[in-house]
Design a protein around this motif. Structure first.
Motif, mmCIF file in Angstrom:
data_model
loop_
_atom_site.group_PDB
_atom_site.id
_atom_site.type_symbol
_atom_site.label_atom_id
_atom_site.label_comp_id
_atom_site.label_asym_id
_atom_site.label_seq_id
_atom_site.Cartn_x
_atom_site.Cartn_y
_atom_site.Cartn_z
ATOM 1 N N VAL A 81 0.846 -1.188 0.000
ATOM 2 C CA VAL A 81 0.000 0.000 0.000
ATOM 3 C C VAL A 81 0.888 1.247 0.000
ATOM 4 C CG1 VAL A 81 -1.800 1.292 1.214
ATOM 5 C CG2 VAL A 81 -1.796 -1.213 1.281
ATOM 6 N N ALA A 82 0.615 2.172 -0.926
ATOM 7 C CA ALA A 82 1.335 3.446 -0.973
ATOM 8 C C ALA A 82 0.327 4.562 -1.157
ATOM 9 C CB ALA A 82 2.350 3.454 -2.114
ATOM 10 N N ARG A 83 0.733 5.783 -0.787
ATOM 11 C CA ARG A 83 -0.195 6.905 -0.892
ATOM 12 C C ARG A 83 0.521 8.204 -1.196
ATOM 13 N NH1 ARG A 83 -2.920 9.137 4.469
ATOM 14 N NH2 ARG A 83 -3.433 10.709 2.923
ATOM 15 N N THR A 84 -0.252 9.140 -1.717
ATOM 16 C CA THR A 84 0.189 10.522 -1.812
ATOM 17 C C THR A 84 -0.624 11.332 -0.811
ATOM 18 O OG1 THR A 84 -1.431 11.101 -3.521
ATOM 19 C CG2 THR A 84 0.709 10.242 -4.263
ATOM 20 N N ASP A 144 5.753 19.427 -11.210
ATOM 21 C CA ASP A 144 6.892 18.517 -11.073
ATOM 22 C C ASP A 144 7.037 18.011 -9.634
ATOM 23 O OD1 ASP A 144 7.488 18.572 -13.724
ATOM 24 O OD2 ASP A 144 9.016 20.124 -13.573
ATOM 25 N N GLN A 145 6.640 18.834 -8.662
ATOM 26 C CA GLN A 145 6.582 18.334 -7.288
ATOM 27 C C GLN A 145 5.537 17.235 -7.160
ATOM 28 O OE1 GLN A 145 6.205 21.362 -4.282
ATOM 29 N NE2 GLN A 145 7.779 22.653 -5.200
ATOM 30 N N LYS A 146 4.423 17.387 -7.875
ATOM 31 C CA LYS A 146 3.393 16.345 -7.886
ATOM 32 C C LYS A 146 3.946 15.070 -8.521
ATOM 33 C CE LYS A 146 -0.513 18.501 -6.496
ATOM 34 N NZ LYS A 146 -1.553 17.972 -5.590
ATOM 35 N N ARG A 147 4.709 15.231 -9.596
ATOM 36 C CA ARG A 147 5.333 14.065 -10.235
ATOM 37 C C ARG A 147 6.269 13.354 -9.256
ATOM 38 N NH1 ARG A 147 5.332 14.687 -16.242
ATOM 39 N NH2 ARG A 147 4.956 16.857 -16.801
ATOM 40 N N LEU A 148 7.053 14.150 -8.519
ATOM 41 C CA LEU A 148 7.969 13.573 -7.541
ATOM 42 C C LEU A 148 7.189 12.816 -6.467
ATOM 43 C CD1 LEU A 148 10.681 13.142 -6.142
ATOM 44 C CD2 LEU A 148 10.474 15.452 -5.176
ATOM 45 N N GLU A 149 6.091 13.398 -6.009
ATOM 46 C CA GLU A 149 5.253 12.720 -5.024
ATOM 47 C C GLU A 149 4.767 11.366 -5.545
ATOM 48 O OE1 GLU A 149 2.514 13.113 -1.410
ATOM 49 O OE2 GLU A 149 4.565 13.628 -1.952
ATOM 50 N N MET A 150 4.378 11.333 -6.812
ATOM 51 C CA MET A 150 3.941 10.081 -7.416
ATOM 52 C C MET A 150 5.100 9.094 -7.522
ATOM 53 S SD MET A 150 1.460 8.303 -8.801
ATOM 54 C CE MET A 150 0.169 9.308 -9.543
ATOM 55 N N ALA A 151 6.275 9.576 -7.922
ATOM 56 C CA ALA A 151 7.443 8.697 -8.036
ATOM 57 C C ALA A 151 7.788 8.074 -6.697
ATOM 58 C CB ALA A 151 8.637 9.475 -8.590
ATOM 59 N N ARG A 152 7.691 8.857 -5.627
ATOM 60 C CA ARG A 152 7.971 8.318 -4.287
ATOM 61 C C ARG A 152 6.960 7.239 -3.914
ATOM 62 N NH1 ARG A 152 9.084 12.995 0.057
ATOM 63 N NH2 ARG A 152 6.937 13.526 -0.481
ATOM 64 N N LEU A 162 -3.119 4.933 -3.054
ATOM 65 C CA LEU A 162 -4.101 5.861 -2.498
ATOM 66 C C LEU A 162 -3.698 7.271 -2.920
ATOM 67 C CD1 LEU A 162 -4.162 4.410 1.141
ATOM 68 C CD2 LEU A 162 -5.623 3.745 -0.776
ATOM 69 N N LEU A 163 -4.524 7.908 -3.751
ATOM 70 C CA LEU A 163 -4.222 9.253 -4.247
ATOM 71 C C LEU A 163 -5.159 10.247 -3.571
ATOM 72 C CD1 LEU A 163 -3.770 8.601 -8.085
ATOM 73 C CD2 LEU A 163 -2.009 8.722 -6.308
ATOM 74 N N ASP A 164 -4.616 11.051 -2.670
ATOM 75 C CA ASP A 164 -5.412 11.997 -1.892
ATOM 76 C C ASP A 164 -5.286 13.397 -2.506
ATOM 77 O OD1 ASP A 164 -6.926 13.265 -0.016
ATOM 78 O OD2 ASP A 164 -5.725 12.669 1.709
#
Length: 242
Positions: A81-84, A144-152, A162-164
């Motif tokens: 399980v992973a999330r933003t 690009d910060q959002k992209r980084l969040e997704m990459a993490r 989980l995409l919040d």
């Protein structure tokens, strides 16, 4: 790269406030489902309980049949399980690649050193940040910060994402980039629970949606039908529009 999520009779109180009241729903492997509702309806609290960030006061959360209800976040991550988060919070003292490498240490498999560095570059390339691993996170634009969040999030090799409100705050062109990226994950069979207020994105990505209000589920089913229900319109817009 998919998971079955089962939530049964989930409850959470903050003092005298009932934030989540007897919430139950399932996600089948490979589904992309919207978790919707006005601000304060309990959506993020549900996300926090699934990911282990908040302890449940009652109920059960299962991933692929395993009870993860009382697990700490790092153990939940090892179960896929992973999330933003609503607010992007990269670690400012680390560069872009190092932010992703840190996440690689806490997934289903732990990765370090050269392997982690190579995998971080792969994840960055996937989200559209190829070759930018050495940049400072403070120099990234918002998208690009959002992209980084997704990459993490993807670095932990999740089965359930989980995409919040990951798409919140984007301009129209950035929003389409974000939708396309989530759709790419969707095409790969990722199971995704999407908390979102942008109906364009919900309609583009979600096979069905679950709507909450005041901590309870008030509607669920195909998005085209649920978003037209009087109870949903009332929850978002008030009695005059229901």
């Amino acid at each position: 790269m998919s998971a079955k999520l089962e939530i049964a009779n989930l409850n959470k109180r903050f003092g005298g406030l009932v934030a989540v009241n007897d919430v139950s729903f399932n996600l089948e492997p490979g589904e992309v489902v919207g978790l919707l509702g006005p601000n304060g309806s309990g959506k993020t609290t549900v996300m926090n309980m699934i990911s282990g960030a908040l302890a449940c006061d009652g109920g059960i959360v299962r991933i692929n049949g395993t009870d993860i209800t009382k697990m700490k976040p790092h153990k939940v991550a090892r179960h896929g399980v992973a999330r933003t988060f609503q607010l992007v919070r990269p670690l400012p003292t680390l560069n872009v690649s190092e932010n992703v490498m840190l996440a690689l240490a806490f997934g289903k498999q732990r990765h370090w050193g050269r392997t982690a560095r190579e995998m971080a570059e792969d994840k960055l390339a996937f989200v559209g940040l190829a070759g930018r691993g050495q940049e400072k996170v403070g120099d990234l634009t918002y998208i690009d910060q959002k992209r980084l969040e997704m990459a993490r999030a993807l670095a932990s090799d999740p089965d359930l994402l989980l995409l919040d409100e990951w798409l919140a705050g984007l301009n129209p062109s950035e929003l389409q980039i974000g939708i396309d990226l989530v759709r790419h994950l969707q095409d790969q069979g990722m199971t995704i629970l999407l908390v979102e207020h942008i109906m364009e994105a919900v309609r583009a990505l979600c096979s069905r949606c679950i709507v909450m209000s005041a901590g309870e589920i008030i509607a669920q089913g195909a998005c085209s039908k649920v978003l037209q229900e009087a109870s949903v319109i009332k929850a978002y817009l008030g009695d005059d529009h229901a």
